[in-house]
Design an enzyme around this catalytic site. Structure first.
Site, PDB file in Angstrom:
ATOM      1  N   ARG A 285       6.372  13.258   4.986  1.00  0.00           N
ATOM      2  CA  ARG A 285       5.440  12.503   4.131  1.00  0.00           C
ATOM      3  C   ARG A 285       3.989  12.874   4.428  1.00  0.00           C
ATOM      4  O   ARG A 285       3.158  12.979   3.522  1.00  0.00           O
ATOM      5  CB  ARG A 285       5.676  10.997   4.351  1.00  0.00           C
TER       6      ARG A 285
ATOM      7  N   TYR B 216      -0.018  -5.990   5.151  1.00  0.00           N
ATOM      8  CA  TYR B 216      -1.161  -5.135   5.536  1.00  0.00           C
ATOM      9  C   TYR B 216      -1.765  -4.461   4.292  1.00  0.00           C
ATOM     10  O   TYR B 216      -2.987  -4.508   4.071  1.00  0.00           O
ATOM     11  CB  TYR B 216      -0.660  -4.105   6.550  1.00  0.00           C
TER      12      TYR B 216
ATOM     13  N   LEU C 160      -9.656   5.879  15.442  1.00  0.00           N
ATOM     14  CA  LEU C 160     -10.650   6.399  14.492  1.00  0.00           C
ATOM     15  C   LEU C 160     -12.053   5.941  14.883  1.00  0.00           C
ATOM     16  O   LEU C 160     -13.023   6.697  14.777  1.00  0.00           O
ATOM     17  CB  LEU C 160     -10.321   5.963  13.057  1.00  0.00           C
TER      18      LEU C 160
ATOM     19  N   SER D  17      -6.520   1.675   2.755  1.00  0.00           N
ATOM     20  CA  SER D  17      -5.323   2.441   3.124  1.00  0.00           C
ATOM     21  C   SER D  17      -4.501   2.768   1.891  1.00  0.00           C
ATOM     22  O   SER D  17      -4.526   2.037   0.885  1.00  0.00           O
ATOM     23  CB  SER D  17      -4.488   1.603   4.090  1.00  0.00           C
ATOM     24  N   ASN D  18      -3.710   3.840   2.018  1.00  0.00           N
ATOM     25  CA  ASN D  18      -2.741   4.178   0.961  1.00  0.00           C
ATOM     26  C   ASN D  18      -1.729   3.036   0.769  1.00  0.00           C
ATOM     27  O   ASN D  18      -1.061   2.983  -0.265  1.00  0.00           O
ATOM     28  CB  ASN D  18      -2.029   5.483   1.310  1.00  0.00           C
ATOM     29  N   HIS D  19      -1.637   2.115   1.722  1.00  0.00           N
ATOM     30  CA  HIS D  19      -0.654   1.039   1.584  1.00  0.00           C
ATOM     31  C   HIS D  19      -1.084  -0.024   0.570  1.00  0.00           C
ATOM     32  O   HIS D  19      -0.289  -0.882   0.213  1.00  0.00           O
ATOM     33  CB  HIS D  19      -0.315   0.454   2.956  1.00  0.00           C
TER      34      HIS D  19
ATOM     35  N   GLY E   6      -9.838  -4.805  12.398  1.00  0.00           N
ATOM     36  CA  GLY E   6      -8.740  -5.584  11.813  1.00  0.00           C
ATOM     37  C   GLY E   6      -7.393  -5.009  12.213  1.00  0.00           C
ATOM     38  O   GLY E   6      -7.301  -4.025  12.941  1.00  0.00           O
TER      39      GLY E   6
ATOM     40  N   LYS F 111      -5.509  -4.767   2.301  1.00  0.00           N
ATOM     41  CA  LYS F 111      -6.403  -3.655   1.955  1.00  0.00           C
ATOM     42  C   LYS F 111      -6.794  -3.717   0.470  1.00  0.00           C
ATOM     43  O   LYS F 111      -7.944  -3.446   0.099  1.00  0.00           O
ATOM     44  CB  LYS F 111      -5.740  -2.312   2.289  1.00  0.00           C
TER      45      LYS F 111
ATOM     46  N   SER G 214      -4.232  -2.856  11.884  1.00  0.00           N
ATOM     47  CA  SER G 214      -4.208  -1.520  11.259  1.00  0.00           C
ATOM     48  C   SER G 214      -2.805  -1.013  10.940  1.00  0.00           C
ATOM     49  O   SER G 214      -2.640   0.142  10.540  1.00  0.00           O
ATOM     50  CB  SER G 214      -4.906  -0.512  12.182  1.00  0.00           C
TER      51      SER G 214
HETATM   52  C1  15L Z   1      -2.106   3.255   7.732  1.00  0.00           C
HETATM   53  O1  15L Z   1      -2.809   2.581   6.983  1.00  0.00           O
HETATM   54  C2  15L Z   1      -1.977   2.938   9.176  1.00  0.00           C
HETATM   55  O2  15L Z   1      -3.174   2.437   9.726  1.00  0.00           O
HETATM   56  C3  15L Z   1      -1.479   4.119  10.006  1.00  0.00           C
HETATM   57  O3  15L Z   1      -1.009   3.630  11.258  1.00  0.00           O
HETATM   58  C4  15L Z   1      -0.355   4.886   9.284  1.00  0.00           C
HETATM   59  O4  15L Z   1       0.797   4.076   9.185  1.00  0.00           O
HETATM   60  C5  15L Z   1      -0.837   5.306   7.908  1.00  0.00           C
HETATM   61  O5  15L Z   1      -1.287   4.189   7.172  1.00  0.00           O
HETATM   62  C6  15L Z   1       0.216   6.058   7.099  1.00  0.00           C
HETATM   63  O6  15L Z   1       0.503   5.643   5.973  1.00  0.00           O
HETATM   64  O7  15L Z   1       0.709   7.070   7.585  1.00  0.00           O
END
Ligand code: 15L
Length: 272
Positions: free
Chosen positions: A172, A134, A13, A109-111, A72, A138, A74
């Site tokens: 997904r 991770y 990115l 991130s969505n995570h 960081g 975030k 990722s």
């Molecule tokens: C992320 O945050 C990651 O950086 C990327 O590698 C993917 O795993 C993405 O999420 C995802 O959820 O598809």
């Protein structure tokens, strides 16, 4: 025009944004822990730096208007690996922004919310439900943005990035995909916005199967233009048999063994 600091410049990115922003005439300071693999764009410099090194981050941020923090770890990794770059590093980024009066654009991130069920439509003020160390880092980064805005007036915008790849890769991603072009437009809108405050954006394309609703995009006037739906036929069958993965928004990161794997893995399909 003041320069912009871009961390994580050597990642996928970062490289795309370096190209795009340079083409728009921005002066760029690029940094990453690994060398920049491309020819340097016009009006850009590169210096390798570790996010753990606050003195170097502070120097790199001198005089910038924005810090685009894409650096960081990722993907999910073990706690000790995530800790330095993603937690201590975030503090260095925000301290530098406070000193410089710069804005922070944080690649969240969505995570950070990955343990919400897929059928739950979320607004940006939903509870954090991190799915991994991770994702936890975030959530911490977004909360640090909240703190620095409330306490020090540091403006920041937090992109909860779905799955940002050249193309969606599995079922997904029909819900979570963010195209490179939509990300580039999002950054462009952010840089032009008169006021950010503390903002949170669902950074995904206009996917009809998307999980996410309200956010602060009105502040920056961004609307995604791409959609993953065109890949449905190709991708609809690309799933796993694991209910933890398939029922939660964070997908593979929600598997119990994920953060514990000896070798970090990015996809459910890599799991032992
Ligand atoms: C992320 O945050 C990651 O950086 C990327 O590698 C993917 O795993 C993405 O999420 C995802 O959820 O598809």
């Amino acid at each position: 025009m003041q320069p912009i600091l871009l961390t994580g410049a050597s990642g996928a990115l970062g490289r795309m944004l370096a190209r795009e922003l340079a083409a728009q005439g921005h002066r760029l300071r690029l940094t990453d822990i690994v060398p920049f693999p491309d020819a340097l764009p016009e009006h850009a410099s590169f210096e390798a730096a570790d996010l753990n090194d606050g003195v170097t981050i502070a120097r790199l941020a001198e005089g910038v208007s924005h810090i685009l923090h894409f650096g960081g770890v990722s993907i999910d990794m073990q706690f000790e690996t995530v800790f330095g770059p993603n937690l201590r590093g975030l503090y260095h980024i925000y301290e530098a922004a406070r000193r410089e009066g710069a804005r922070v654009v944080f690649a969240s991130s969505n995570h950070s919310i990955g343990f919400h069920l897929r059928e739950t439509r979320l607004d940006a003020d939903c509870a954090f439900r991190p799915d991994s160390f991770y994702g936890l880092s975030k959530a911490y980064g977004e909360l640090m943005g909240r703190l620095y805005w409330d306490k020090h007036g540091v403006e920041n915008i937090n992109y909860r990035i779905g799955s940002c790849f050249p193309e969606p890769r599995d079922r997904r991603a029909l819900s979570t995909w963010l195209s490179y072009a939509d990300l580039a437009r999002l950054v462009r809108a952010t840089l032009a916005a008169p006021r950010l405050g503390h903002a949170v954006i669902w950074a995904c394309s206009a996917n009809p199967a998307g999980y996410w609703g309200e956010d602060h995009r009105d502040r920056i006037g961004w609307q995604p233009q791409d959609s993953a739906e065109a890949w449905r036929e190709q991708l609809d069958h690309i799933t796993t048999n694991d209910p933890a993965i398939e029922s939660h928004q964070g997908g593979p990161y929600c598997a119990p063994g994920y953060s514990r794997a000896a070798a970090p893995t990015a996809n459910a399909f890599d799991l032992p």
